[in-house]
Design an enzyme around this catalytic site. Structure first.
Site, mmCIF file in Angstrom:
data_model
loop_
_atom_site.group_PDB
_atom_site.id
_atom_site.type_symbol
_atom_site.label_atom_id
_atom_site.label_comp_id
_atom_site.label_asym_id
_atom_site.label_seq_id
_atom_site.Cartn_x
_atom_site.Cartn_y
_atom_site.Cartn_z
ATOM 1 N N SER A 110 36.634 7.104 -23.138
ATOM 2 C CA SER A 110 36.013 7.163 -21.840
ATOM 3 C C SER A 110 36.828 5.800 -20.857
ATOM 4 O O SER A 110 37.588 5.249 -21.525
ATOM 5 C CB SER A 110 34.550 6.180 -21.932
ATOM 6 O OG SER A 110 34.201 5.557 -20.886
ATOM 7 N N TYR A 137 29.204 -0.253 -25.157
ATOM 8 C CA TYR A 137 30.005 1.041 -24.875
ATOM 9 C C TYR A 137 31.362 0.756 -24.779
ATOM 10 O O TYR A 137 32.366 1.389 -25.257
ATOM 11 C CB TYR A 137 29.274 1.864 -23.751
ATOM 12 C CG TYR A 137 29.744 2.963 -23.494
ATOM 13 C CD1 TYR A 137 29.165 4.228 -24.213
ATOM 14 C CD2 TYR A 137 30.781 3.535 -22.456
ATOM 15 C CE1 TYR A 137 29.802 5.386 -24.238
ATOM 16 C CE2 TYR A 137 31.236 4.992 -22.134
ATOM 17 C CZ TYR A 137 30.463 5.804 -22.951
ATOM 18 O OH TYR A 137 30.986 7.205 -22.765
#
Length: 245
Positions: free
Chosen positions: A146, A159
């Site tokens: 990501s 995250y």
């Protein structure tokens, strides 16, 4: 190599294959000729994906596993290798996220859970799969990263930290495994419309600088990484984001 079926004769494991990006990649790899082990925690979802693949003339098996549990991952990998005679490609896609909030307001248990799935889950999968790839004489590991893991995101500490750790794990694995003709690369999808990120379905346009994608839009890059030479790019990050990630 058949240009229409560049993965003919290959065996791929795709984690998180029951929905979203994992489902799209599993179907895309099967369409390119690979036999696919679809894995996730929810058996009904991966059975549906495997059924779609077999209904289209492909080869697939559904093997459930919780990536946070090493014994389940090892069992899944062994079963996939026994079913198809080996493993050539692993797309380590299983991941989770939680609502954003500042670190001081975060839930420690949820924070550990995100890191457990997104980082330890990939570690477990890689540890179990590497011996299979080495026995094949070459292989590909594709982690799904990501942009948040490269530049952070306010309120998304769990995250972002898990994906930053994943990026470093990818680089170290690439350093360790290139001698065995095993490449390890990071695929950054950018915003994709999934259950985890429904807002990404909004088209790019007024006030929006990113390319909002459907899961199928990620498949070409996943195929590109799976079809590189045995001694090809490794420990690299490949991004579909418009902005630097």
């Amino acid at each position: 190599m058949d240009r229409g079926r560049p993965l003919e004769g290959k065996v791929a494991i795709v984690t998180g294959a029951g929905r979203g990006i994992g489902r799209a990649i599993a179907r895309g790899y099967a369409g390119a000729g690979a036999a696919v082990c679809c894995s996730a925690r929810t058996l009904e979802e991966i059975e549906a994906v495997a059924g779609e693949i077999k209904g289209g003339g492909g080869r697939a098996v559904a093997i459930p596993a919780d990536v946070t549990k090493l014994d389940e991952v090892e069992g899944m990998v062994a079963a996939a290798a026994e079913t198809f005679g080996g493993i050539d490609i692993a797309v380590l896609n299983a991941g989770v996220d939680i609502p954003r909030n500042p670190v001081e307001e975060s839930d420690p248990e949820l924070w550990r859970w995100v890191v457990g799935v997104n980082l330890f889950g990939v570690y477990h999968c890689a540890r179990a799969i590497i011996p299979q790839l080495r026995s094949q004489g070459a292989g590909k590991i594709i982690t799904v990263g990501s942009g948040a893991g490269h530049r952070g995101v306010e309120g998304g500490s769990a995250y972002a930290a898990s994906k930053a750790g994943l990026w470093m794990l990818t680089r170290v694995l690439g350093q360790e495994l290139w001698r065995h003709k095993i490449s390890v690369n990071d695929l950054i999808p950018g915003p994709v419309a999934t259950a985890m990120n429904p807002a990404a379905s909004q088209p790019a346009g007024s006030g929006q600088s990113e390319w909002g994608k459907q899961p199928e839009d990620v498949v070409p890059l996943a195929l590109f990484l799976a079809t590189q030479p045995d001694v090809g790019p490794t420990a690299q990050s490949f991004s579909l984001m418009r902005r630097d990630g």
